[in-house]
Scaffold this motif. Structure first.
Motif, PDB file in Angstrom:
ATOM      1  N   TYR A   3       0.506  -0.796   0.512  1.00 22.66           N
ATOM      2  CA  TYR A   3      -0.083   0.151   0.281  1.00 22.66           C
ATOM      3  C   TYR A   3       0.930   1.493  -0.213  1.00 22.66           C
ATOM      4  O   TYR A   3       0.412   2.842   0.260  1.00 22.66           O
ATOM      5  CB  TYR A   3      -0.771   0.656   1.324  1.00 22.66           C
ATOM      6  CG  TYR A   3      -1.652  -1.333   1.504  1.00 22.66           C
ATOM      7  CD1 TYR A   3      -3.127  -1.441   0.551  1.00 22.66           C
ATOM      8  CD2 TYR A   3      -1.455  -2.050   2.559  1.00 22.66           C
ATOM      9  CE1 TYR A   3      -3.488  -2.304   0.317  1.00 22.66           C
ATOM     10  CE2 TYR A   3      -2.098  -3.387   2.171  1.00 22.66           C
ATOM     11  CZ  TYR A   3      -3.056  -3.474   1.680  1.00 22.66           C
ATOM     12  OH  TYR A   3      -4.336  -4.600   1.737  1.00 22.66           O
ATOM     13  N   ASP A   4       1.875   1.009  -0.110  1.00 20.92           N
ATOM     14  CA  ASP A   4       3.127   2.479  -0.734  1.00 20.92           C
ATOM     15  C   ASP A   4       3.455   2.970  -2.128  1.00 20.92           C
ATOM     16  O   ASP A   4       4.497   3.624  -2.200  1.00 20.92           O
ATOM     17  CB  ASP A   4       4.453   1.424   0.350  1.00 20.92           C
ATOM     18  CG  ASP A   4       4.875   0.704  -0.703  1.00 20.92           C
ATOM     19  OD1 ASP A   4       4.014   0.670  -1.351  1.00 20.92           O
ATOM     20  OD2 ASP A   4       5.815   0.445  -1.135  1.00 20.92           O
ATOM     21  N   ILE A   5       2.014   3.272  -2.820  1.00 22.59           N
ATOM     22  CA  ILE A   5       2.383   3.947  -4.139  1.00 22.59           C
ATOM     23  C   ILE A   5       2.531   4.983  -3.457  1.00 22.59           C
ATOM     24  O   ILE A   5       1.122   5.679  -2.960  1.00 22.59           O
ATOM     25  CB  ILE A   5       1.507   3.212  -4.756  1.00 22.59           C
ATOM     26  CG1 ILE A   5       1.570   4.265  -6.414  1.00 22.59           C
ATOM     27  CG2 ILE A   5      -0.471   3.804  -3.976  1.00 22.59           C
ATOM     28  CD1 ILE A   5       0.737   3.609  -7.414  1.00 22.59           C
ATOM     29  N   GLN A   6       2.578   5.864  -4.377  1.00 17.49           N
ATOM     30  CA  GLN A   6       3.178   7.588  -3.454  1.00 17.49           C
ATOM     31  C   GLN A   6       2.584   8.292  -4.886  1.00 17.49           C
ATOM     32  O   GLN A   6       2.245   7.894  -6.117  1.00 17.49           O
ATOM     33  CB  GLN A   6       4.203   8.123  -3.928  1.00 17.49           C
ATOM     34  CG  GLN A   6       5.228   7.728  -3.000  1.00 17.49           C
ATOM     35  CD  GLN A   6       4.744   7.502  -0.968  1.00 17.49           C
ATOM     36  OE1 GLN A   6       4.693   7.994  -0.855  1.00 17.49           O
ATOM     37  NE2 GLN A   6       4.912   6.504  -0.913  1.00 17.49           N
ATOM     38  N   PRO A   7       1.578   9.584  -4.409  1.00 16.63           N
ATOM     39  CA  PRO A   7       1.346  10.011  -5.567  1.00 16.63           C
ATOM     40  C   PRO A   7       2.251  10.736  -7.178  1.00 16.63           C
ATOM     41  O   PRO A   7       3.124  11.087  -6.203  1.00 16.63           O
ATOM     42  CB  PRO A   7       0.624  11.374  -4.015  1.00 16.63           C
ATOM     43  CG  PRO A   7       0.747  11.277  -3.402  1.00 16.63           C
ATOM     44  CD  PRO A   7       1.798  10.525  -3.169  1.00 16.63           C
ATOM     45  N   ASN A   8       0.654  10.789  -7.553  1.00 15.77           N
ATOM     46  CA  ASN A   8       1.951  10.578  -9.228  1.00 15.77           C
ATOM     47  C   ASN A   8       3.249   9.928  -9.161  1.00 15.77           C
ATOM     48  O   ASN A   8       4.385  10.310 -10.063  1.00 15.77           O
ATOM     49  CB  ASN A   8       2.670  12.564  -9.195  1.00 15.77           C
ATOM     50  CG  ASN A   8       1.349  13.548  -8.787  1.00 15.77           C
ATOM     51  OD1 ASN A   8       0.328  12.987  -9.426  1.00 15.77           O
ATOM     52  ND2 ASN A   8       1.751  14.178  -8.249  1.00 15.77           N
ATOM     53  N   LEU A 112      -8.611  11.795  -2.568  1.00  9.98           N
ATOM     54  CA  LEU A 112      -9.155  11.511  -3.775  1.00  9.98           C
ATOM     55  C   LEU A 112      -7.764  11.623  -4.604  1.00  9.98           C
ATOM     56  O   LEU A 112      -7.567  11.522  -6.020  1.00  9.98           O
ATOM     57  CB  LEU A 112     -10.122  13.042  -4.680  1.00  9.98           C
ATOM     58  CG  LEU A 112     -11.588  12.457  -3.578  1.00  9.98           C
ATOM     59  CD1 LEU A 112     -12.576  13.807  -3.876  1.00  9.98           C
ATOM     60  CD2 LEU A 112     -12.144  11.347  -4.324  1.00  9.98           C
ATOM     61  N   LYS A 113      -6.743  12.306  -4.325  1.00  6.04           N
ATOM     62  CA  LYS A 113      -5.978  13.130  -4.991  1.00  6.04           C
ATOM     63  C   LYS A 113      -5.084  11.903  -5.428  1.00  6.04           C
ATOM     64  O   LYS A 113      -4.167  11.145  -6.536  1.00  6.04           O
ATOM     65  CB  LYS A 113      -4.570  13.924  -4.588  1.00  6.04           C
ATOM     66  CG  LYS A 113      -3.557  14.631  -5.869  1.00  6.04           C
ATOM     67  CD  LYS A 113      -3.295  15.771  -5.200  1.00  6.04           C
ATOM     68  CE  LYS A 113      -1.689  16.451  -5.474  1.00  6.04           C
ATOM     69  NZ  LYS A 113      -0.942  17.033  -4.756  1.00  6.04           N
ATOM     70  N   VAL A 114      -5.091  10.635  -4.212  1.00  6.22           N
ATOM     71  CA  VAL A 114      -3.966   9.473  -4.554  1.00  6.22           C
ATOM     72  C   VAL A 114      -4.292   8.616  -5.394  1.00  6.22           C
ATOM     73  O   VAL A 114      -4.335   7.698  -5.870  1.00  6.22           O
ATOM     74  CB  VAL A 114      -3.687   8.981  -3.302  1.00  6.22           C
ATOM     75  CG1 VAL A 114      -2.979   7.379  -3.392  1.00  6.22           C
ATOM     76  CG2 VAL A 114      -2.666  10.121  -1.913  1.00  6.22           C
ATOM     77  N   LEU A 115      -6.176   8.665  -5.074  1.00  4.82           N
ATOM     78  CA  LEU A 115      -7.224   7.299  -6.067  1.00  4.82           C
ATOM     79  C   LEU A 115      -6.960   7.983  -7.579  1.00  4.82           C
ATOM     80  O   LEU A 115      -6.788   7.337  -8.797  1.00  4.82           O
ATOM     81  CB  LEU A 115      -8.110   7.568  -5.867  1.00  4.82           C
ATOM     82  CG  LEU A 115      -8.457   7.576  -4.287  1.00  4.82           C
ATOM     83  CD1 LEU A 115     -10.529   7.159  -3.935  1.00  4.82           C
ATOM     84  CD2 LEU A 115      -8.208   5.821  -4.241  1.00  4.82           C
TER      85      LEU A 115
END
Length: 235
Positions: A3-8, A112-115
């Motif tokens: 679950y460590d995916i980062q924004p962008n 929402l940005k992360v999604l």
């Protein structure tokens, strides 16, 4: 599960990792298998590994290490496990009954940005997969064409070789038949010559025998007859 995916954060395919790290795609798969074998987790699309930046860094560590691959992979898997303990699955997941209206607007906005970033990464992976599939189809098509060309070439070469062998065999058979005919003629000629020599020898023998008989008869006849016989030979 990770679950460590980062924004962008960008996702990479195996081919892209190979190009960036400077190794073969088969080597990337080999390192990935070693990591998974020792407990390391990758993002997956079915059986296909999806790499993020932290995964590429792990691949680089294995590439540059002088230790056995499994020992390094085990250390990297342990480090990942410790890192993942700081992430919470509920920070990235929204249940069907989740009420965002009661939450802080900024928190909702960040979520929402992360999604959205995850969705963009997924779309990018899908595009990459589509491109890879297109390249794979092109490669398969080219291999099939090459196989057809090679098969046709081998078939034509085999036919030409067989035709050439048939021609050589025919020429050899004709040559053999000619030699056999010549040898037969020579044998027949020699047999005739031998027979002629035998006939001449028999004639000579008969002539000699007749002469010996006449001479013997003359010796046993009266003297007058003997003298007449001698006179005949003298004449």
């Amino acid at each position: 599960m990770r679950y460590d995916i980062q924004p962008n954060e960008r996702a990479f395919s195996t081919k892209e990792v190979a190009e960036e790290v400077g190794i073969a795609t088969t080597t990337v798969r080999k390192y990935g298998q070693a990591l998974e074998r020792n407990g390391y987790e990758f993002f997956k699309d079915g059986d296909r590994r999806i790499f993020v930046r932290s995964d590429i860094e792990a691949i680089i560590v294995i590439r540059d290490t002088e230790k056995p691959i499994d020992i390094t992979a085990k250390d990297l898997a342990y480090q990942q496990k410790k890192r993942l303990e700081g992430f919470n699955e509920t920070d990235l997941a929204i249940s069907d009954t989740y009420d965002m209206s009661s939450q802080d607007p900024n928190q909702v906005k960040d979520l929402l940005k992360v999604l959205a970033n995850e969705l963009a990464a997924t779309r990018e992976m899908n595009v990459q997969l589509k491109n890879d599939m297109s390249q794979l189809k092109t490669t398969v098509s080219k291999l099939q064409q090459d196989h057809h060309v090679i098969s046709s070439g081998v078939g034509n070469a085999a036919q030409k070789a067989q035709a050439k062998m048939d021609k050589i065999t025919e020429q050899q058979n004709k040559h053999y038949e000619t030699l056999l005919k010549q040898e037969k003629q020579k044998s027949e000629f020699l047999l005739k010559e031998i027979q002629n020599m035998r006939d001449e020898q028999q004639i000579e023998w008969r002539s000699q025998n007749d002469f010996n008989k006449r001479l013997e008869e003359a010796v046993h006849k009266p003297k007058g007859i003997w003298e007449r016989l001698i006179s005949k030979f003298r004449n």
